[in-house]
Design an enzyme around this catalytic site. Structure first.
Site, PDB file in Angstrom:
ATOM      1  N   LYS A   1       0.880  -1.203  -0.048  1.00 14.44           N
ATOM      2  CA  LYS A   1      -0.061   0.074   0.017  1.00 14.44           C
ATOM      3  C   LYS A   1       0.857   1.346   0.083  1.00 14.44           C
ATOM      4  O   LYS A   1       2.033   1.186   0.207  1.00 14.44           O
ATOM      5  CB  LYS A   1      -0.813   0.029   1.192  1.00 14.44           C
ATOM      6  CG  LYS A   1      -1.843  -1.146   1.293  1.00 14.44           C
ATOM      7  CD  LYS A   1      -2.663  -1.436   2.692  1.00 14.44           C
ATOM      8  CE  LYS A   1      -3.453  -2.334   2.593  1.00 14.44           C
ATOM      9  NZ  LYS A   1      -4.427  -2.584   3.886  1.00 14.44           N
ATOM     10  N   VAL A   2       0.195   2.239  -0.355  1.00 16.06           N
ATOM     11  CA  VAL A   2       1.035   3.589  -0.258  1.00 16.06           C
ATOM     12  C   VAL A   2       0.183   4.566   0.669  1.00 16.06           C
ATOM     13  O   VAL A   2      -1.071   4.775   0.639  1.00 16.06           O
ATOM     14  CB  VAL A   2       0.893   4.231  -1.666  1.00 16.06           C
ATOM     15  CG1 VAL A   2       1.597   5.778  -1.806  1.00 16.06           C
ATOM     16  CG2 VAL A   2       1.300   3.418  -2.628  1.00 16.06           C
TER      17      VAL A   2
ATOM     18  N   ASP B   1       7.401   1.419 -18.218  1.00 13.87           N
ATOM     19  CA  ASP B   1       5.918   1.510 -18.071  1.00 13.87           C
ATOM     20  C   ASP B   1       5.369   2.977 -17.961  1.00 13.87           C
ATOM     21  O   ASP B   1       4.643   3.268 -17.030  1.00 13.87           O
ATOM     22  CB  ASP B   1       5.852   0.983 -16.422  1.00 13.87           C
ATOM     23  CG  ASP B   1       4.292   0.251 -16.375  1.00 13.87           C
ATOM     24  OD1 ASP B   1       3.542   0.180 -17.226  1.00 13.87           O
ATOM     25  OD2 ASP B   1       3.948   0.180 -15.227  1.00 13.87           O
TER      26      ASP B   1
ATOM     27  N   LYS C   1       2.790   5.683 -18.524  1.00 18.60           N
ATOM     28  CA  LYS C   1       1.437   5.661 -18.909  1.00 18.60           C
ATOM     29  C   LYS C   1       0.748   6.760 -17.913  1.00 18.60           C
ATOM     30  O   LYS C   1       1.458   7.108 -17.002  1.00 18.60           O
ATOM     31  CB  LYS C   1       0.649   4.167 -18.630  1.00 18.60           C
ATOM     32  CG  LYS C   1       1.109   3.968 -17.180  1.00 18.60           C
ATOM     33  CD  LYS C   1       0.212   2.462 -16.827  1.00 18.60           C
ATOM     34  CE  LYS C   1       0.552   1.735 -15.535  1.00 18.60           C
ATOM     35  NZ  LYS C   1      -0.150   0.698 -15.315  1.00 18.60           N
TER      36      LYS C   1
ATOM     37  N   ASN D   1       1.271   6.549 -14.187  1.00 17.54           N
ATOM     38  CA  ASN D   1       2.467   6.732 -13.704  1.00 17.54           C
ATOM     39  C   ASN D   1       3.102   8.397 -13.697  1.00 17.54           C
ATOM     40  O   ASN D   1       4.183   8.201 -13.602  1.00 17.54           O
ATOM     41  CB  ASN D   1       3.369   5.758 -14.101  1.00 17.54           C
ATOM     42  CG  ASN D   1       3.376   4.217 -13.632  1.00 17.54           C
ATOM     43  OD1 ASN D   1       2.559   4.067 -12.584  1.00 17.54           O
ATOM     44  ND2 ASN D   1       3.467   3.498 -14.412  1.00 17.54           N
TER      45      ASN D   1
END
Length: 482
Positions: free
Chosen positions: A162-163, A272, A274, A277
């Site tokens: 988690k963040v 990655d 996108k 991000n």
């Protein structure tokens, strides 16, 4: 500015069944994200909702077509409104994206103060960070640990943990703490990716890249403490606005290109790229984040990993031809297309998306300028060796493109070019631009089983602890390492 008013959307039925034309693309009520039925590995920290796909007036371009827009009456889509099912990041050796990746399973032992791992990743079993977790912090040298931070809010969740929004105790400093479970990392055999993410983040110092401030570990988890960027994901804002005008998309794209070029100059591929991000800071600048799939490379070498997010994957990745930094420039092209039109150029189910990326001619909307057409064609060239940015001039080939003529790159890197859009941010602790499905959740962490390596070790990640040097110490580094 930003195209954001629903009332400005005009839809006209055209001749023939099921053909609609729109001048702008705007989502209506936010649909819930659809999870994949296949085994995927998601490295993004926070997931946004999916946009609505609608038809647009398109021009069909082949590899040898001129850049100028050409009107087309070709029926492109059969359905006027389809929810785009956005893929998650994945990594694996297989050339078939739709295949589940066969990974060896880890034997998980039940330990005091922790629970047996459940197979349902969405099951919300929760447990506070325990005194044992704090007391067993593994530190290779003096630094910070879990007890130095106050947990404020949950702001996201990924495949390995988690963040959290956190405050460093005794200060007003707000950070994002990415908490990753060792048992999950070892179970998926992804320890090298996690180590690489930490190592890469310690080497990068750029105005449009989220900075790592601290890293440490406990018996059960790894922790990355990063700048807290609270303007929301680019995808979050793109979903709300529908699409961006070329003037705004140009600044965002230039900032992303500046960050990616810096990575490449330091021998790093992101792999990655996108909208999920890309974060926006309170001033509206784009900030590149999530280096879970990033990789260090040497010139004239290629990687054979199947990794990334399907809609943004370059053809050479899908074809298992080996890829290099040119794959990042393809993803930048997809990002730009999505910012300008509201959706990626190649959509559908997995098999169709793969076929379209490899074989289908690029269809460009006629409402875009000829300069935008030319840039998109250059970035989205299916042959990696002919893609813009891969020639002798490198990233300068892109920066000198006529679409970027209004950009002063020196001022851009000094953050002196202000984007016309600023997210609504009410202070350092504001979480209004994060999905309420996370921020309304209690700040508790899931139980974790004791991490055990294949050799029976207890999962200590040697050399993981890090404290970013003060700015005046960074200035003493050789310029080549920056």
């Amino acid at each position: 500015m930003v195209s954001s008013q629903t009332s400005s959307l005009t839809v006209k039925p055209a001749q023939g069944p099921k053909l609609f034309t729109t001048r702008i693309l705007l989502p209506m009520d936010p649909p819930r994200a659809v999870s994949s039925e296949n085994d995927e590995f998601d490295f993004s920290d926070v997931f946004g909702s999916s946009p609505v796909q609608t038809s647009a007036e398109l021009c069909d371009f082949g590899p040898d077509s001129p850049a100028a827009p050409v009107e087309s009456n070709e029926e492109v889509y059969n359905d006027p409104a389809v929810i785009i099912k956005r893929s998650h990041s994945l990594v694996g050796p297989s050339s078939l994206v739709s295949c589940s990746l066969g990974l060896s399973k880890l034997t998980l032992n039940k330990a005091d103060g922790s629970s047996e791992l459940t197979t349902d990743e969405n099951e919300m079993n929760v447990e506070q960070f325990s005194d044992e977790e704090i007391g067993n912090a593994v530190t290779e040298d003096e630094g910070v640990g879990l007890d130095d931070f106050e947990i404020l809010k949950l702001v996201g969740q990924g495949a390995f943990g988690k963040v959290f929004q956190v405050r460093k105790k005794g200060t007003s400093e707000i950070y994002a703490m990415k908490v990753m479970r060792k048992d999950k990392i070892l179970e998926k055999n992804h320890s090298e990716y996690m180590k690489a993410e930490r190592d890469i983040l310690t080497k990068i110092d750029h105005p449009f890249v989220v900075q790592l401030r601290y890293s440490f570990q406990t018996k059960y988890r790894l922790y990355l403490v990063l700048d807290f960027i609270n303007g929301g994901h680019l995808f979050f804002q793109l979903y709300k606005q529908g699409l961006f005008r070329e003037e705004l998309a140009r600044i965002y794209t230039a900032e992303i290109i500046s960050a990616v070029a810096h990575l490449h100059d330091n021998g790093i591929m992101h792999r990655d790229l996108k909208p999920e991000n890309i974060l926006l800071d309170p001033e509206g600048h784009a900030m590149l984040t999530d280096f879970g799939l990033a990789k260090e490379f040497c010139e004239n070498t290629r990687s054979n990993s199947m990794c990334g997010t399907l809609e943004y994957m370059a053809p050479e990745i899908i074809l298992s031809q080996g890829h290099d930094k040119a794959a990042d420039w393809w993803s930048v092209g997809i990002l730009l297309f999505e910012m300008l039109t509201g959706k990626p150029p190649f959509v559908g189910n997995r098999e169709k998306v793969q076929q379209k990326i490899v074989k289908e001619k690029l269809k460009l909307p006629s409402f875009l300028t000829s300069e935008a057409h030319s840039l998109l064609k250059g970035l989205l060239h299916k042959e990696a060796g002919k893609r813009l940015g891969t020639g002798p001039g490198g990233s300068d080939e892109i920066k000198k493109h006529k679409w970027f003529k209004p950009i002063n790159w020196r001022k851009l890197d000094a953050r002196e070019i202000q984007p016309s859009f600023r997210p609504d941010v009410a202070g350092l602790t504001c979480i209004a631009n994060f999905d309420v499905c996370w921020t309304n959740t209690s700040v508790l962490d899931s139980p974790a089983a004791t991490p055990v390596t294949a050799g029976g070790g207890q999962g200590n990640f040697a050399g993981f602890t890090y404290v970013r040097p003060a700015p005046f110490l960074q200035d003493l580094k050789p310029s080549s390492s920056r």
